[in-house]
Each structure stands twice: as structure tokens, then as C-alpha cells.
Write a protein that holds these residues in place. Structure first.
Motif, PDB file in Angstrom:
ATOM      1  N   ILE A 156       4.679  10.923  34.101  1.00  0.00           N
ATOM      2  CA  ILE A 156       6.002  11.540  33.951  1.00  0.00           C
ATOM      3  C   ILE A 156       6.898  10.680  33.056  1.00  0.00           C
ATOM      4  O   ILE A 156       7.630  11.206  32.208  1.00  0.00           O
ATOM      5  CB  ILE A 156       6.637  11.792  35.335  1.00  0.00           C
ATOM      6  CG1 ILE A 156       5.863  12.899  36.058  1.00  0.00           C
ATOM      7  CG2 ILE A 156       8.105  12.147  35.220  1.00  0.00           C
ATOM      8  CD1 ILE A 156       6.264  13.117  37.501  1.00  0.00           C
ATOM      9  N   SER A 157       6.822   9.369  33.197  1.00  0.00           N
ATOM     10  CA  SER A 157       7.640   8.464  32.372  1.00  0.00           C
ATOM     11  C   SER A 157       7.261   8.551  30.895  1.00  0.00           C
ATOM     12  O   SER A 157       8.135   8.626  30.020  1.00  0.00           O
ATOM     13  CB  SER A 157       7.493   7.025  32.851  1.00  0.00           C
ATOM     14  OG  SER A 157       7.893   6.903  34.191  1.00  0.00           O
ATOM     15  N   LEU A 158       5.960   8.544  30.626  1.00  0.00           N
ATOM     16  CA  LEU A 158       5.496   8.693  29.242  1.00  0.00           C
ATOM     17  C   LEU A 158       5.941  10.035  28.670  1.00  0.00           C
ATOM     18  O   LEU A 158       6.412  10.124  27.533  1.00  0.00           O
ATOM     19  CB  LEU A 158       3.963   8.617  29.176  1.00  0.00           C
ATOM     20  CG  LEU A 158       3.331   7.244  29.064  1.00  0.00           C
ATOM     21  CD1 LEU A 158       1.825   7.338  29.219  1.00  0.00           C
ATOM     22  CD2 LEU A 158       3.681   6.595  27.737  1.00  0.00           C
ATOM     23  N   TYR A 159       5.777  11.076  29.473  1.00  0.00           N
ATOM     24  CA  TYR A 159       6.138  12.420  29.022  1.00  0.00           C
ATOM     25  C   TYR A 159       7.626  12.502  28.705  1.00  0.00           C
ATOM     26  O   TYR A 159       8.028  13.148  27.726  1.00  0.00           O
ATOM     27  CB  TYR A 159       5.757  13.461  30.080  1.00  0.00           C
ATOM     28  CG  TYR A 159       5.228  14.729  29.487  1.00  0.00           C
ATOM     29  CD1 TYR A 159       5.976  15.495  28.594  1.00  0.00           C
ATOM     30  CD2 TYR A 159       3.972  15.193  29.810  1.00  0.00           C
ATOM     31  CE1 TYR A 159       5.489  16.666  28.046  1.00  0.00           C
ATOM     32  CE2 TYR A 159       3.474  16.356  29.268  1.00  0.00           C
ATOM     33  CZ  TYR A 159       4.233  17.087  28.396  1.00  0.00           C
ATOM     34  OH  TYR A 159       3.743  18.248  27.848  1.00  0.00           O
ATOM     35  N   LEU A 160       8.452  11.864  29.513  1.00  0.00           N
ATOM     36  CA  LEU A 160       9.904  11.875  29.290  1.00  0.00           C
ATOM     37  C   LEU A 160      10.239  11.332  27.902  1.00  0.00           C
ATOM     38  O   LEU A 160      10.960  11.975  27.129  1.00  0.00           O
ATOM     39  CB  LEU A 160      10.596  11.045  30.368  1.00  0.00           C
ATOM     40  CG  LEU A 160      12.088  10.781  30.176  1.00  0.00           C
ATOM     41  CD1 LEU A 160      12.886  12.064  30.306  1.00  0.00           C
ATOM     42  CD2 LEU A 160      12.587   9.753  31.177  1.00  0.00           C
ATOM     43  N   VAL A 161       9.704  10.177  27.568  1.00  0.00           N
ATOM     44  CA  VAL A 161      10.004   9.537  26.280  1.00  0.00           C
ATOM     45  C   VAL A 161       9.455  10.370  25.124  1.00  0.00           C
ATOM     46  O   VAL A 161      10.141  10.624  24.124  1.00  0.00           O
ATOM     47  CB  VAL A 161       9.423   8.105  26.246  1.00  0.00           C
ATOM     48  CG1 VAL A 161       9.548   7.494  24.870  1.00  0.00           C
ATOM     49  CG2 VAL A 161      10.100   7.241  27.292  1.00  0.00           C
TER      50      VAL A 161
END
Length: 197
Positions: free
Chosen positions: A144-149
Motif C-alpha cells: 500500500i505504501s509503494l502504491y501510494l507513492v
């Protein structure tokens, strides 16, 4: 976390976020009409709207909805109607670059677009199916963190490209044709969604 898994997650997020779709087309059009800075509200709203959808899919929304085909059908057709509405707005736009006082697509508009965007639902369910391992909260948080960026940067790229086209689209006639082209691309994506079962 293995580097190969992180690269795989990032590749998936990039492929799903940067590829043409309704949210990116609206970001492109907003950038062209309002400029990059003003279109960032749409960019951030669309990003956070998708991340919320992705998170809820990871928490079981997709599995829950699979028991209610009527709800899934309602989401699909609601999204299709919303995309047709957006295409209509682009098609009937007068082709004037917006002035300082006029408001670009808002944060909430961007977030709502993702929830009515069949491509977003597909990306969220596929992504969580592939990378949201049950019981491995750390891996899900990384995804989710990677996807956010990556999602934020991807949608912002579309808005930036649109803002770079502003000078070329100064004439209302050119901007009208540009918006009509964007409307036709949206309608093509709607056609694909209607035919897809």
C-alpha cells in the motif's frame, strides 16, 4: 522483504497507475485547462481515494462484495454512467482556459472518481490478490505504501503533461478539440467496460 518482491509490487503499481484510464485523462484535461498546481487537488484526491479502496479490499471488501452480485453490478454500471457523464462534460466544454477564480476538479471529485472507476476496482482486487498476503500485515503495508507513492507520481505526471500543453491549447478551438478527443477516449474505455463481462 526481498528486493525482487518490492520490484514486482512497484512494477504492478506503476503499470496500473500510469496507464491511460478515466482518472488520468481527467488529470490531463485538468492540467491543460487549469495548470499543474491547480490540478493537484484532483491528483491527491484520486490517489487517496484509490489507496482507501485498496486498503478496504485488503480488509475483505472484495470478498464481501463477491456474495452480492447485484452490488457489484451496481458499482460497475454506476461507474459506466459516471464516465459517460464526464465524457459529456468534456464534449460540451466551451474550450476556454479557466481563469484564476474558476475552480478545477476538487479533492473529493478525484476520490469519488476512483470509487466509480471500474479500472480502480480491478487494480485494487488484482493487487490485493497478488500482494496482500493474509496474515502478513507487513507485506500489505509495504504494498500500500509503494502504491501510494507510485499512484501519486503517475497521476501527477498526467496533470503535468496537460499543463505543458496549455500554450498549444490557448485558442478555444484547439482546446475544444482536445477536450473532445479526451471525451472520445473516455467513451472508448466505457465501450470496453460495457463489452467486458
Amino acid at each position: 522483504m526481498e528486493m525482487s518482491l518490492l520490484l514486482s509490487m512497484a512494477g504492478f503499481a506503476l503499470a496500473m497507475s500510469i496507464s491511460p484510464g478515466p482518472v488520468n485523462l481527467v488529470a490531463l484535461s485538468a492540467g491543460a485547462q487549469y495548470g499543474f498546481r491547480a490540478s493537484l487537488r484532483h491528483v491527491v484526491g484520486a490517489t487517496l481515494g484509490f489507496i482507501l479502496l485498496l486498503l478496504l479490499m485488503g480488509l475483505g471488501l472484495g470478498a464481501t462484495l463477491s456474495h452480492w452480485p447485484v452490488a457489484l453490478s451496481g458499482i460497475r454500471w454506476g461507474g459506466i454512467l459516471f464516465l459517460c457523464y464526464l465524457a459529456w462534460l468534456l464534449m460540451t466544454d466551451k474550450g476556454e482556459l479557466k481563469c484564476e477564480g474558476e475552480t478545477p476538479p476538487a479533492f473529493l471529485y478525484g476520490a469519488l472518481m476512483q470509487w466509480l472507476n471500474p479500472k480502480a476496482w480491478l487494480a485494487a482486487s488484482m493487487g490485493m490478490g497478488a500482494y496482500g498476503t493474509v496474515g502478513n500485515v507487513g507485506q500489505t503495508i509495504w504494498f500500500i505504501s509503494l502504491y501510494l507513492v507510485i499512484c501519486l507520481a503517475s497521476i501527477a505526471c498526467w496533470a503535468y503533461v496537460g499543463s505543458c500543453l496549455q500554450e498549444a491549447l490557448l485558442a478555444p478551438r484547439r482546446l475544444r478539440w482536445f477536450n473532445r478527443g479526451m471525451a472520445m477516449l473516455l467513451l472508448l474505455s466505457v465501450g470496453y467496460l460495457v463489452l467486458e463481462r
